[in-house]
Write an enzyme that holds these catalytic residues in place. Structure first.
Site, PDB file in Angstrom:
ATOM      1  N   ASN A  30      29.063 -15.622 -39.731  1.00 43.73           N
ATOM      2  CA  ASN A  30      29.849 -15.132 -40.865  1.00 43.73           C
ATOM      3  C   ASN A  30      31.086 -16.003 -41.046  1.00 43.73           C
ATOM      4  O   ASN A  30      30.914 -17.201 -41.265  1.00 43.73           O
ATOM      5  CB  ASN A  30      30.064 -13.611 -40.868  1.00 43.73           C
ATOM      6  CG  ASN A  30      30.750 -12.994 -39.689  1.00 43.73           C
ATOM      7  OD1 ASN A  30      30.300 -13.121 -38.577  1.00 43.73           O
ATOM      8  ND2 ASN A  30      31.826 -12.275 -39.921  1.00 43.73           N
ATOM      9  N   ASP A  31      32.277 -15.492 -40.952  1.00 50.21           N
ATOM     10  CA  ASP A  31      33.454 -16.228 -41.425  1.00 50.21           C
ATOM     11  C   ASP A  31      33.643 -17.607 -40.788  1.00 50.21           C
ATOM     12  O   ASP A  31      33.464 -17.756 -39.579  1.00 50.21           O
ATOM     13  CB  ASP A  31      34.733 -15.449 -41.115  1.00 50.21           C
ATOM     14  CG  ASP A  31      34.614 -13.971 -41.392  1.00 50.21           C
ATOM     15  OD1 ASP A  31      33.663 -13.563 -42.067  1.00 50.21           O
ATOM     16  OD2 ASP A  31      35.489 -13.226 -40.930  1.00 50.21           O
ATOM     17  N   PRO A  32      34.110 -18.572 -41.605  1.00 49.51           N
ATOM     18  CA  PRO A  32      34.623 -19.813 -41.011  1.00 49.51           C
ATOM     19  C   PRO A  32      35.937 -19.498 -40.309  1.00 49.51           C
ATOM     20  O   PRO A  32      36.718 -18.674 -40.784  1.00 49.51           O
ATOM     21  CB  PRO A  32      34.867 -20.720 -42.226  1.00 49.51           C
ATOM     22  CG  PRO A  32      35.024 -19.799 -43.397  1.00 49.51           C
ATOM     23  CD  PRO A  32      34.240 -18.562 -43.075  1.00 49.51           C
TER      24      PRO A  32
END
Ligand code: DQQ
Length: 716
Positions: A259-261
């Site tokens: 998911n998130d960078p």
């Protein structure tokens, strides 16, 4: 099914229970050589038994094991013996020194429908299941059955092979089958494998085949260990080489979940990308920080996992989102440690020039509690919603934002200040949203554009940005908008010289089962340059490096004027960039249709309308029931000009940039041969002044040679 000549030692841990007796009877019926082995006799059957099977329904207690047990098991495994631990025997892995992290969910499951293992696609050729025609294998359909599984933690050394399927439902976070590559191999199966409970014939057959398969697998070959080195992670990518939905030039995880960078930083001249990663499968759980590096923002090389939850630490249940800074030459990351109902900021530093190895601060969590003066939101999962970090330095002072929500008001970004990144003083909310009770702002980030700043926050639905000024710790909003109008979330930026480069997470829109079947989930956007125009409004364009992904230009002959008939291009594809400029003249709509099947039954229509809207119509994008089918819309300004559009197509990603200002990203799942492209105008004429199509290149390069990879593979 069980191999000839194999001798199985059935471990007796006292008087046999009815369940153990039923399992032993089953084993004896398999016409294999079976013998009883007491827990104290293991040292004596080395070389006599090929596989030991410990099936225990009563609670596991350490007192069952004599002091010599671990040595005996060690010697048995070292002599090529295999070990199968079923039901609650899997809980013995810590005491038996097989894994320092034991299953965290041990108890009795009430089974009311066919329940069993949900095998990982990545391991569907494992001999335990290779004879099944499905990766969903029910092994029990009724009763109160003792089980053991991993739920909020993952084994430190073992590889998760399967989770749970209950009825039709995938339950990925109940991880029931684990393998350890120790000696002849260890398999733990904590699923409800009851021999004593009655069951319908197909379930009885599946249970029998699965246990036979596990015993044979342990007799036959080594068991998978958790892939940890860069090479092992990159090798996972091969499994998806033929998956048409897998993006080729957008970054994806090696396998499993992204998911998130996180922690984007340029260090020693290289770009480092960290990302939220679950090594246990394509679902959000037990979050680690994955890592990749690039010299050109385009071609990425996998690195070993950068951060893993520490079994006894404040990040026991996950290393959630955070950022990286180079504090006076010491790279430092700040991330959210998840532990039960708490999320608190944790810090780690690195002395490794390649940023592969991180040392967690002994003072973690570095902020011990959220600020209590505000009525911060408490929810079903969290005592206080308090997570995600963005840091910047102004003079000698470091500032930090943490995402949260104020119960009756809306989402908020909480501001802190520090002189050393460790002692933080709470300054107050930088901004409180007007989005109402229950709202949370995740992943807030403040970008400096000189006389203006841009704050963006992710509010579960959208990424909202605010442009304005910061004065005395408060954000004064001049204008606002959405960073992207589609499937784009939790972005983070890297300041590279005088430009801000931003990546966002492109979540899947297909359901958990489809993600499970795919074996991977999540991609990152292209790097976007964010800037402010002379009028103070947002500009967004792909980083100029992206042009270098262009390979062959397609010979495209598109009519300069479109009217009535649809024009289909001779060549299409799944990994393309299309750049065009179009004016509507008197047409109501210009349509660029991509990912078309030959009969146009499947297609994704990107429409530019007279109402100055760009609409992505996904009603025919994917096979029915797969992925989102709703339309996505974004207003496109300036209103009185032609539309300049860059469309990046990549497997299941459509990333659109309109007029260097507006972005809309879509996830769609067309069939492999849906590669066609066409253009059309409706109700009048549209003029096309530019139209070009390029094939784009892939982004993952092979991992470096082993010599450059430190032996230590995971920081704790
Ligand atoms: N993802 C992270 C959180 C963040 C959320 C967890 C946003 O830190 O709030 O994986 O997608």
């Amino acid at each position: 099914m069980i191999g000839h000549g194999m001798r199985v030692g059935f471990v007796c841990d006292g008087t046999l229970s009815a369940e153990q007796q039923a399992a032993l009877t089953w084993l004896e019926e398999q016409s294999i050589d079976a013998m009883r082995v007491s827990l104290d006799e293991i040292g004596e059957v080395i070389g006599t038994c090929d596989v030991l099977w410990w099936h225990r329904d009563a609670p596991f207690e350490e007192s069952l094991l004599s002091p010599s047990f671990t040595d005996a098991i060690d010697a048995f495994l070292a002599n090529d013996g295999g070990l199968l631990l079923t039901l609650r025997a899997m809980a013995a892995v810590e005491a038996a020194e097989i894994d320092p992290v034991p299953p965290d969910a041990v108890g009795v499951q009430s089974v009311t429908e066919p329940t069993g293992v949900l095998w990982r696609t990545l391991y569907d050729d494992h001999p335990a299941v290779s004879d099944f025609d499905s990766i969903r294998i029910p092994v029990c359909d009724r009763g109160a059955v003792p089980t053991a599984h991993y739920e909020s933690v993952v084994p430190a050394e073992g590889e998760v092979l399967a989770s749970t399927v209950r009825g039709e439902q995938a339950v990925p976070n109940e991880m029931t089958v684990v393998s350890w590559n120790r000696g002849g191999g260890v398999l733990g199966v904590g699923a409800p494998l009851s021999f004593h409970e009655p069951a319908e014939p197909p379930v009885v057959g599946a249970r029998s085949d699965l246990v036979s398969g596990c015993l044979s697998a342990l007799d036959d070959r080594e068991q998978p260990a958790r892939p940890k080195t860069a090479e092992q992670l990159t090798a996972l990518r091969e499994a998806f080489a033929d998956d048409p939905a897998r993006p080729r030039y957008h970054f994806t995880p090696p396998a499993n979940w992204l998911n998130d960078p996180n922690g984007l930083i340029r260090w020693n001249g290289r770009y480092h990308l960290f990302y939220q990663y679950n090594p246990a499968g394509p679902f959000h759980n037990t979050i680690h920080w994955g890592h990749a590096v690039s010299d050109d923002l385009l071609h990425w090389t996998d690195k070993q996992i950068a951060l893993a939850p520490s079994p006894d630490g404040p990040d026991r249940h996950g290393c959630w989102s955070g950022c990286a800074v180079g504090d006076d030459g010491t790279p430092t990351v700040l991330y959210t440690g998840g532990n039960g109902r708490w999320q608190l900021p944790c810090l780690a530093t690195s002395t490794d020039p390649d940023l592969q190895v991180w040392d967690k601060d002994p003072g973690n969590p570095i902020i011990e509690e959220p600020p209590w003066g505000l009525d911060l939101l408490s929810t079903e999962h969290w005592e206080v919603e308090f997570r995600d970090h963005a840091i910047w330095q102004d003079g000698e002072t470091w500032y930090q934002l943490i995402g949260s929500g104020i119960t009756d008001q809306g989402g908020t970004a909480l501001l802190y200040a520090s002189s050393d990144l460790r002692e933080w003083e709470y300054e107050g909310p930088l901004l409180i949203g007007e989005d109402g009770p229950g709202a949370v702002w995740e992943c807030p980030e403040l970008l400096d554009f000189g006389d203006r700043s841009l704050l963006h926050v992710s509010n579960y639905e959208d990424v909202v940005y605010f442009i304005g000024t910061v004065d005395d710790g408060k954000f004064d909003v001049a204008c606002r908008g959405l960073l992207d109008h589609g499937d784009f979330y939790a972005p983070q930026s890297l300041t590279d010289g005088d430009r801000h480069l931003t990546w966002g997470w492109l979540p899947e829109t297909r359901d958990a089962s489809a993600q499970w079947n795919a074996g991977w989930s999540g991609a990152l956007s292209l790097p976007r340059v964010l800037s402010l125009g002379d009028d103070g409004t947002l500009r967004q364009r792909p980083a100029e490096e992206v042009d270098r992904l262009r390979q062959d230009a397609h010979p495209t002959a598109v009519p300069a004027v479109l009217e009535g008939t649809r024009h289909s291009l001779d060549e299409g594809g799944r990994t393309l960039e299309i750049e065009l400029e179009v004016s509507l003249d008197d047409a109501s709509t210009f349509e660029l249709s991509v990912f078309e099947s030959a009969d146009r039954h499947e297609r994704t229509a990107i429409r530019y309308t007279h109402e100055n809207e760009l609409v992505v119509d996904r009603s025919a994008s994917s096979r029915e029931g797969v992925g989102a089918a709703d339309a996505q819309r974004m207003p496109v300004t300036p209103y009185d000009d032609s539309l300049s559009l860059r469309a990046f197509l990549d497997g299941s990603v459509i990333e659109l940039y309109a007029n260097d200002r507006h972005c809309l990203t879509s996830r769609v799942y067309p069939d492999a041969d849906s590669t066609g492209i066409s253009v059309a105008a409706e109700d009048g004429r549209a003029s096309i002044s530019a139209f070009e199509v390029w094939d784009l290149d892939a982004v993952i390069t092979p991992a470096p040679q082993p010599a450059s990879v430190p032996a230590d593979t995971e920081s704790q």
